[in-house]
Design an enzyme around this catalytic site. Structure first.
Site, short mmCIF file in Angstrom:
data_model
loop_
_atom_site.label_atom_id
_atom_site.label_comp_id
_atom_site.label_asym_id
_atom_site.label_seq_id
_atom_site.Cartn_x
_atom_site.Cartn_y
_atom_site.Cartn_z
N HIS A 153 0.87 -1.18 0.00
CA HIS A 153 0.00 0.00 0.00
C HIS A 153 0.91 1.24 0.00
O HIS A 153 2.02 1.19 0.54
CB HIS A 153 -0.84 -0.05 1.28
CG HIS A 153 -1.93 0.97 1.36
ND1 HIS A 153 -1.70 2.27 1.73
CD2 HIS A 153 -3.26 0.89 1.13
CE1 HIS A 153 -2.85 2.94 1.73
NE2 HIS A 153 -3.81 2.13 1.37
N GLN A 233 -4.76 -5.23 7.02
CA GLN A 233 -5.79 -6.13 6.48
C GLN A 233 -5.78 -7.50 7.15
O GLN A 233 -6.54 -8.38 6.75
CB GLN A 233 -5.62 -6.30 4.96
CG GLN A 233 -5.72 -5.02 4.17
CD GLN A 233 -7.14 -4.42 4.17
OE1 GLN A 233 -8.10 -5.03 4.61
NE2 GLN A 233 -7.24 -3.19 3.68
N LYS A 256 -10.63 -0.16 10.51
CA LYS A 256 -10.91 -1.36 9.70
C LYS A 256 -11.32 -2.54 10.57
O LYS A 256 -11.63 -3.61 10.07
CB LYS A 256 -9.69 -1.74 8.87
CG LYS A 256 -9.32 -0.71 7.79
CD LYS A 256 -8.16 -1.21 6.97
CE LYS A 256 -7.40 -0.13 6.26
NZ LYS A 256 -8.08 0.44 5.12
N CYS A 396 -4.85 2.46 -3.65
CA CYS A 396 -3.55 2.89 -3.09
C CYS A 396 -2.47 1.85 -3.29
O CYS A 396 -1.55 1.71 -2.46
CB CYS A 396 -3.66 3.27 -1.61
SG CYS A 396 -4.79 4.61 -1.30
N1 7TS Z 1 -1.91 -0.78 4.56
C1 7TS Z 1 -2.85 -1.54 3.98
C2 7TS Z 1 -2.53 -2.95 3.60
C3 7TS Z 1 -4.10 -1.02 3.73
O1 7TS Z 1 -5.03 -1.78 3.14
C4 7TS Z 1 -4.38 0.32 4.09
C5 7TS Z 1 -5.68 0.97 3.78
C6 7TS Z 1 -3.36 1.05 4.72
C7 7TS Z 1 -2.14 0.47 4.94
C8 7TS Z 1 -3.57 2.45 5.19
O2 7TS Z 1 -4.54 2.51 6.20
P1 7TS Z 1 -4.90 3.91 6.87
O3 7TS Z 1 -6.01 3.58 7.80
O4 7TS Z 1 -3.68 4.38 7.55
O5 7TS Z 1 -5.30 4.82 5.76
N2 7TS Z 1 -6.34 0.40 2.69
C9 7TS Z 1 -7.42 0.92 2.06
C10 7TS Z 1 -8.06 0.24 1.03
O6 7TS Z 1 -7.75 -0.86 0.60
N3 7TS Z 1 -9.08 1.00 0.60
O7 7TS Z 1 -9.10 2.14 1.30
C11 7TS Z 1 -8.06 2.11 2.23
#
Ligand code: 7TS
Length: 442
Positions: A153, A233, A256, A396
């Site tokens: 990501h 995830q 999440k 992303c």
């Molecule tokens: N790493 C992974 C594997 C992710 O799926 C996400 C967010 C992040 C980091 C970043 O998370 P944040 O809460 O710090 O923004 N993934 C997604 C997605 O798959 N669709 O929207 C956000």
């Protein structure tokens, strides 16, 4: 829709109905699933979108929140709203107890050895940046190597690009196998004495593959490299044990996993966190302050400058309680079953190409896919009209999309409150949309 077509026949086969898209048969005699038991806890699941019951399949972006979490936020503001660690008055003591109590719950949730190893952050992104700025900038130099993978990501890519630009360290990327999984053989060929850091995702938000993090970590440690695991995830969907995994750091977002937005955490090994300089400076993170210099608070407060997200941290503790009461092993098992059902249906649609490994290979409960010439955004817009929320875009993971030669993908991602009936509704609408676009293109 009266015209006979192969797609229509597929709709009938896959949804078990007469082709009337407004009526999808549900399985009345099924024994109660986790979803049947928990759906009443999630107020948002009872709303309609465009006059249709919401079918929410964008859980990889963010999950919904049960009453218990919403109540924890409301209860804090209504009954003991106060700053933490600052006052001796009753409200402040209650807020501090709840805030630190939530940290204990999180520590237990990932099996950390101590709650001092849990640092509250805004989200996983901030947790990774904390390590990049604190540890990365003070430990890396020209000639050092950082290993990432092509499926990261952007949150686990950009911070390391910035650190590499500032320190002169080099980035290296693990490629994919032909099945679009983490190529462990390639990883083995990249690790050497120059490797100082390995930072990889546990479960890909696009490919859905579950990476062999224990083996990845063990190999990196043989060369003295540190390992950060992006568990964004995985933490919401399966049991995690940081001691068994032996990771040096682990980054998680609360939103999440049924928690509020604006709160996440970094797990780090105690001595490693102790050796790292502060990330942000300000109140809360100090011991003694003089005009020219200061000493810093012990862990975890050294990394928590300023008034934190108190309500959100407490509510994340409520989310952890909620998930723990159901059981992470049960959540995982139910999602495996649900995902198998999703893939069975999706893989019968000739226009659909799904990325990443396919069941029976172990994988996460999500499917990123393309549907022939149909643009994922158009597909997502059509499904939205039927009340179905999926994500379209590059999620992303733009470099990964280049790698798999897809400009963008549509993605359906599941959580434990989703049902097979919702998958039926999704598949029926998906087929109807493909049929519609096929009729335009032909
Ligand atoms: N790493 C992974 C594997 C992710 O799926 C996400 C967010 C992040 C980091 C970043 O998370 P944040 O809460 O710090 O923004 N993934 C997604 C997605 O798959 N669709 O929207 C956000």
């Amino acid at each position: 829709m009266t015209r006979e077509s192969p797609i229509l026949r597929l709709i009938q086969n896959l949804t078990g109905n007469s082709g009337d898209m407004t009526f999808i048969q549900t399985r009345e005699n099924d024994t109660l699933t986790i979803a049947d038991r928990v759906r009443a806890d999630f107020p948002i699941l009872h709303r309609e979108v465009h006059g249709k019951p919401l079918v929410y399949l964008d859980n990889a972006a963010t999950s919904h929140k049960p009453h218990a979490v919403i109540h924890a936020l409301e209860h804090y503001y209504s009954h003991y709203n106060s700053n933490v660690h600052r006052g001796v008055h009753t409200l402040s003591a209650e807020a501090t107890d709840a805030y630190e109590g939530a940290r204990e719950k999180i520590a237990k949730f990932v099996n950390a050895a101590s709650s001092q190893e849990i640092i509250y952050t805004r989200n996983a992104t901030e947790a990774i940046n904390l390590v990049a700025y604190s540890w990365g900038l003070s430990n890396l130099q020209r000639g050092d190597e950082i290993i990432l993978s092509v499926m990261e990501h952007h949150s686990n890519l950009i911070p390391w690009q910035l650190v590499a630009q500032k320190t002169g360290a080099r980035l290296k990327f693990v490629q994919l196998t032909p099945e679009e999984e983490f190529d462990f053989g390639h990883y083995q060929s990249l690790v050497n004495e120059k490797t100082k850091l390995v930072s990889v995702v546990h479960v890909s938000n696009t490919l859905g593959c579950i990476n062999p993090v224990k083996d990845i970590i063990a190999l990196a440690h043989q060369y003295g490299a540190k390992v950060l695991i992006d568990a964004c995830q995985s933490a919401p969907h399966m049991p995690l044990d940081v001691q068994d995994m032996d990771c040096d750091w682990l980054a998680v977002s609360g939103h999440k996993m049924c928690g509020p937005t604006g709160i996440g955490f970094l797990y780090g090994k105690l001595n490693l966190l102790r050796s790292m300089p502060p990330f942000l400076g300000g109140g809360e993170m100090i011991a003694d302050v003089f005009l020219e210099n200061a000493t810093y608070a012990d862990l975890p407060h050294k990394f928590e400058a300023g008034t934190p997200a108190i309500a959100e941290a407490i509510a994340l503790g409520a989310a952890v309680d909620y998930l723990t009461n159901i059981g992470m092993d049960k959540i995982h098992a139910y999602e495996v079953e649900l995902n198998t059902y999703l893939f069975e249906k999706l893989m019968q649609i000739p226009q659909i190409k799904i990325y990443g490994p396919k069941p029976p290979k172990e994988r996460a409960a999500l499917a990123a896919f393309t549907a022939g010439e149909v643009h994922p955004h158009d597909l997502s817009t059509m499904l939205d009209q039927a009340g179905i929320a999926i994500r379209a875009g590059h999620h992303c993971t733009q470099p990964l999309h280049r790698f798999i030669k897809a400009q963008s993908t549509a993605r359906a991602s599941l959580y434990f409150y989703n049902t097979k009936a919702e998958i039926d509704t999704f598949i029926a609408s998906l087929l109807e949309s493909i049929e519609f676009f096929d009729s335009i293109f032909s």
